[in-house]
Design a protein around this motif. Structure first.
Motif, PDB file in Angstrom:
ATOM      1  N   ALA A 271       0.848  -1.197   0.000  1.00 29.34           N
ATOM      2  CA  ALA A 271       0.000   0.000   0.000  1.00 29.34           C
ATOM      3  C   ALA A 271       0.880   1.242   0.000  1.00 29.34           C
ATOM      4  N   ALA A 272       1.941   1.196   0.797  1.00 34.26           N
ATOM      5  CA  ALA A 272       2.812   2.366   0.905  1.00 34.26           C
ATOM      6  C   ALA A 272       3.583   2.607  -0.383  1.00 34.26           C
ATOM      7  N   MET A 273       3.910   1.520  -1.088  1.00 35.03           N
ATOM      8  CA  MET A 273       4.766   1.661  -2.268  1.00 35.03           C
ATOM      9  C   MET A 273       3.997   1.841  -3.573  1.00 35.03           C
ATOM     10  N   GLU A 274       2.675   1.743  -3.521  1.00 38.07           N
ATOM     11  CA  GLU A 274       1.889   1.729  -4.759  1.00 38.07           C
ATOM     12  C   GLU A 274       2.113   2.945  -5.651  1.00 38.07           C
ATOM     13  N   TYR A 275       2.206   4.112  -5.036  1.00 40.37           N
ATOM     14  CA  TYR A 275       2.331   5.328  -5.854  1.00 40.37           C
ATOM     15  C   TYR A 275       3.669   5.358  -6.589  1.00 40.37           C
ATOM     16  N   ILE A 276       4.729   4.956  -5.876  1.00 38.32           N
ATOM     17  CA  ILE A 276       6.052   4.921  -6.517  1.00 38.32           C
ATOM     18  C   ILE A 276       6.057   3.883  -7.639  1.00 38.32           C
TER      19      ILE A 276
ATOM     20  N   THR B 147      15.367   7.509  -4.455  1.00 36.55           N
ATOM     21  CA  THR B 147      15.346   8.037  -3.087  1.00 36.55           C
ATOM     22  C   THR B 147      14.277   9.126  -3.006  1.00 36.55           C
ATOM     23  N   VAL B 148      13.369   8.975  -2.055  1.00 38.93           N
ATOM     24  CA  VAL B 148      12.294   9.959  -1.888  1.00 38.93           C
ATOM     25  C   VAL B 148      12.510  10.704  -0.578  1.00 38.93           C
ATOM     26  N   GLU B 149      12.477  12.035  -0.663  1.00 40.39           N
ATOM     27  CA  GLU B 149      12.544  12.873   0.543  1.00 40.39           C
ATOM     28  C   GLU B 149      11.419  13.873   0.418  1.00 40.39           C
ATOM     29  N   SER B 150      10.634  14.037   1.470  1.00 46.59           N
ATOM     30  CA  SER B 150       9.482  14.913   1.308  1.00 46.59           C
ATOM     31  C   SER B 150       9.229  15.734   2.556  1.00 46.59           C
ATOM     32  N   ALA B 151       8.859  17.001   2.337  1.00 52.04           N
ATOM     33  CA  ALA B 151       8.484  17.872   3.458  1.00 52.04           C
ATOM     34  C   ALA B 151       6.960  17.968   3.547  1.00 52.04           C
TER      35      ALA B 151
ATOM     36  N   LEU C 147       2.246  12.989   5.105  1.00 49.83           N
ATOM     37  CA  LEU C 147       1.592  11.958   4.303  1.00 49.83           C
ATOM     38  C   LEU C 147       0.109  11.808   4.631  1.00 49.83           C
ATOM     39  N   GLY C 148      -0.694  11.722   3.597  1.00 51.86           N
ATOM     40  CA  GLY C 148      -2.113  11.406   3.781  1.00 51.86           C
ATOM     41  C   GLY C 148      -2.868  12.493   4.509  1.00 51.86           C
ATOM     42  N   ALA C 149      -2.329  13.721   4.496  1.00 46.40           N
ATOM     43  CA  ALA C 149      -2.902  14.777   5.319  1.00 46.40           C
ATOM     44  C   ALA C 149      -3.636  15.831   4.504  1.00 46.40           C
ATOM     45  N   GLY C 150      -3.818  15.576   3.213  1.00 47.79           N
ATOM     46  CA  GLY C 150      -4.576  16.519   2.396  1.00 47.79           C
ATOM     47  C   GLY C 150      -3.728  17.549   1.683  1.00 47.79           C
ATOM     48  N   LEU C 151      -2.407  17.435   1.805  1.00 41.34           N
ATOM     49  CA  LEU C 151      -1.533  18.395   1.116  1.00 41.34           C
ATOM     50  C   LEU C 151      -0.940  17.805  -0.171  1.00 41.34           C
ATOM     51  N   GLY C 152      -1.520  16.681  -0.610  1.00 39.99           N
ATOM     52  CA  GLY C 152      -1.126  16.161  -1.915  1.00 39.99           C
ATOM     53  C   GLY C 152       0.258  15.542  -1.962  1.00 39.99           C
ATOM     54  N   SER C 153       0.641  14.826  -0.899  1.00 39.04           N
ATOM     55  CA  SER C 153       1.962  14.185  -0.917  1.00 39.04           C
ATOM     56  C   SER C 153       2.033  13.136  -2.014  1.00 39.04           C
ATOM     57  N   SER C 154       0.933  12.423  -2.234  1.00 35.22           N
ATOM     58  CA  SER C 154       0.961  11.359  -3.248  1.00 35.22           C
ATOM     59  C   SER C 154       1.205  11.973  -4.627  1.00 35.22           C
ATOM     60  N   ALA C 155       0.495  13.049  -4.942  1.00 37.08           N
ATOM     61  CA  ALA C 155       0.655  13.674  -6.258  1.00 37.08           C
ATOM     62  C   ALA C 155       2.077  14.206  -6.433  1.00 37.08           C
TER      63      ALA C 155
ATOM     64  N   ASP D 252      -7.917   8.334   4.874  1.00 32.56           N
ATOM     65  CA  ASP D 252      -7.793   7.358   3.792  1.00 32.56           C
ATOM     66  C   ASP D 252      -8.553   7.913   2.579  1.00 32.56           C
ATOM     67  N   THR D 253      -7.787   8.440   1.604  1.00 33.49           N
ATOM     68  CA  THR D 253      -8.409   9.138   0.463  1.00 33.49           C
ATOM     69  C   THR D 253      -9.448   8.255  -0.239  1.00 33.49           C
ATOM     70  N   GLY D 254      -9.072   7.017  -0.536  1.00 31.74           N
ATOM     71  CA  GLY D 254      -9.976   6.123  -1.273  1.00 31.74           C
ATOM     72  C   GLY D 254     -11.283   5.910  -0.522  1.00 31.74           C
TER      73      GLY D 254
HETATM   74  N1  LIG Z   1       7.689  10.739   1.225  1.00 28.83           N
HETATM   75  C1  LIG Z   1       7.048   9.724   0.634  1.00 28.83           C
HETATM   76  N2  LIG Z   1       7.719   8.621   0.264  1.00 28.83           N
HETATM   77  C2  LIG Z   1       7.067   7.607  -0.353  1.00 28.83           C
HETATM   78  N3  LIG Z   1       5.744   7.584  -0.612  1.00 28.83           N
HETATM   79  C3  LIG Z   1       5.030   8.656  -0.257  1.00 28.83           C
HETATM   80  C4  LIG Z   1       5.642   9.793   0.371  1.00 28.83           C
HETATM   81  N4  LIG Z   1       4.700  10.721   0.606  1.00 28.83           N
HETATM   82  C5  LIG Z   1       3.531  10.175   0.146  1.00 28.83           C
HETATM   83  N5  LIG Z   1       3.725   8.955  -0.372  1.00 28.83           N
HETATM   84  C6  LIG Z   1       2.671   8.060  -0.901  1.00 28.83           C
HETATM   85  O1  LIG Z   1       1.427   8.778  -0.892  1.00 28.83           O
HETATM   86  C7  LIG Z   1       0.483   8.162   0.033  1.00 28.83           C
HETATM   87  C8  LIG Z   1      -0.393   9.232   0.687  1.00 28.83           C
HETATM   88  O2  LIG Z   1      -1.247   9.769  -0.299  1.00 28.83           O
HETATM   89  P1  LIG Z   1      -2.759  10.198  -0.011  1.00 28.83           P
HETATM   90  O3  LIG Z   1      -3.418   9.183   0.857  1.00 28.83           O
HETATM   91  O4  LIG Z   1      -3.386  10.519  -1.330  1.00 28.83           O
HETATM   92  O5  LIG Z   1      -2.612  11.515   0.843  1.00 28.83           O
HETATM   93  P2  LIG Z   1      -2.121  12.961   0.449  1.00 28.83           P
HETATM   94  O6  LIG Z   1      -1.948  12.980  -1.022  1.00 28.83           O
HETATM   95  O7  LIG Z   1      -3.224  13.857   0.921  1.00 28.83           O
HETATM   96  O8  LIG Z   1      -0.876  13.226   1.211  1.00 28.83           O
HETATM   97  C9  LIG Z   1       1.384   7.398   0.995  1.00 28.83           C
HETATM   98  O9  LIG Z   1       0.685   6.307   1.597  1.00 28.83           O
HETATM   99  C10 LIG Z   1       2.512   6.901   0.076  1.00 28.83           C
HETATM  100  O10 LIG Z   1       2.096   5.774  -0.674  1.00 28.83           O
END
Ligand SMILES: Nc1ncnc2c1ncn2[C@@H]1O[C@H](COP(=O)(O)OP(=O)(O)O)[C@@H](O)[C@H]1O
Ligand SMILES: C[C@@](O)(CCOP(=O)(O)O)CC(=O)O
Ligand SMILES: [Mg+2]
Length: 338
Positions: A80-85, A106-110, A113-121, A201-203
């Motif tokens: 689940a965590a790796m799906e976006y990558i 390598t992913v580094e992010s400020a 996660l999952g908080a509505g700020l579009g980390s997945s995008a 949980d967005t979905g």
């Molecule tokens: N720094 C990160 N490294 C790897 N995957 C990440 C990272 N940040 C976000 N993701 C991926 O994005 C998911 C969160 O996305 P989502 O639930 O849509 O929330 P949001 O987009 O609001 O932050 C994480 O579970 C993970 O799969």
């Protein structure tokens, strides 16, 4: 090594309703995800994503599924965590016509996660751009946005709009209505973000709104009303001078619409006790308006306040773990020095 970064975003108006063809206005903010990519000859993919909430880990995959976890976490949680990558890697392989390509990533992010700020995008946009460039193919930001949308759509089982990915790829303020995506002018809005430390949980949240909408006409009307207020907000932005600080009157008018938008999201069942508490803390501190941002359920609120009052009040609020000012990010996805 090729490194790209892409910004997170807040929704000024229109999340959730945008999934059903209503317009939305997300704005990119200066909080970025950076993805560094190095091609590998053996076709494998190795990911180092220390910000993931699984306590920081490194994963390798590529051949046999049994090769995957070199960390001690349950397989479903890991995938689940790796799906976006994984989806970003597939898009990059497809774009560069290199189906067997392998990568060290390598992913580094400020961006929380999952908080509505579009980390997945942001991760998907930066990942696609970096991986295609590493393979010698350059996509323009619109093409990155289209592919990032395909990736999110796939991971979120068809429950995704183009809003997050287009905003992250292009930067600035954008408006998205179905397949119609454009950048728009906006003055430098004084965003203040409150973060409750949690996630939604967005979905599941999108599925909940879909079910409500199918069950009750008034819920479908609520979604349409979000579209109406978004259109009104767009008119306010179109009349504003993008090169000037926004007037108090403009902030008051936008804030009123944000408050209304939050009420409708609450009615659609996607707020939470802590999001509501942060929205009220911001309003009581004198913010012009406040709402949850993104999918909801937990995570972040966004308020408009040019003064420091809201940031301070949120800082003292029991429900808020972190508050910060978020500048509009005028640049979308970009190449970074390694
Ligand atoms: N720094 C990160 N490294 C790897 N995957 C990440 C990272 N940040 C976000 N993701 C991926 O994005 C998911 C969160 O996305 P989502 O639930 O849509 O929330 P949001 O987009 O609001 O932050 C994480 O579970 C993970 O799969
Ligand atoms: C709820 C929704 O409108 C926005 C989700 O944003 P985020 O992933 O919570 O940042 C879904 C979508 O537009 O894909
Ligand atoms: Mg997301």
């Amino acid at each position: 090594m090729t490194t790209c970064s892409a910004p997170g975003k807040v929704y000024l108006f229109g999340e959730h309703a945008v999934v059903y063809g209503e317009p939305a206005v997300p704005c990119a903010i200066e909080r970025r995800a950076r993805v560094a990519v190095e091609p590998r000859a053996d076709g494998r993919v190795r990911v180092d994503a220390a910000d993931l909430s699984l306590d920081g880990f490194t994963v390798t995959w590529g051949g046999d599924i049994d090769d995957r976890p070199d960390v001690d976490v349950p397989a479903p949680l890991l995938s689940a965590a790796m799906e976006y990558i994984e989806a970003a890697v597939d898009q990059a392989r497809d774009a560069a016509d290199a189906p067997e390509a392998g990568f060290d990533i390598t992913v580094e992010s400020a961006i929380p996660l999952g908080a509505g700020l579009g980390s997945s995008a942001a991760v998907v946009v930066a990942g696609i751009d970096a991986a295609t460039r590493a393979l010698g193919t350059e996509l323009d930001p619109e093409a990155v946005a289209r592919r990032a949308y395909e990736a999110e759509y796939e991971v979120q089982d068809g429950q995704a709009s183009r809003a997050d990915t287009f905003c992250s790829a292009m930067g600035g303020a954008v408006r998205v209505e179905g397949d119609d995506t454009r950048t728009i002018d906006a003055p430098p809005l004084p965003f203040v973000v409150g973060y409750d430390g949690g996630a939604g949980d967005t979905g599941a949240l999108v599925a909940g709104v879909r079910a409500l909408r199918e069950e009750h006409d008034f819920a479908a009307d609520t979604v349409e009303t979000v579209g109406d207020l978004t259109r009104e907000g767009e008119r306010l932005l179109a009349d504003a001078d993008p090169d000037r600080e926004p007037s108090g009157e403009l902030l008051a008018d936008l804030g009123e619409l944000m408050d209304f938008n939050h009420g409708l999201l609450e009615a659609l069942g996607v707020s939470s006790r802590s999001l509501d508490a942060m929205v009220w803390a911001a309003r009581e501190a004198g913010a012009h308006g406040a709402k949850l941002t993104g999918a909801g359920g937990g995570g972040c609120t966004v308020a408009l306040d040019p003064s420091d009052e809201t940031e301070h009040a949120l800082g003292y609020s029991a429900e808020c773990e972190q508050s910060f000012r978020a500048e509009l990010a005028t640049e979308g996805v970009r190449v970074e020095e390694p």
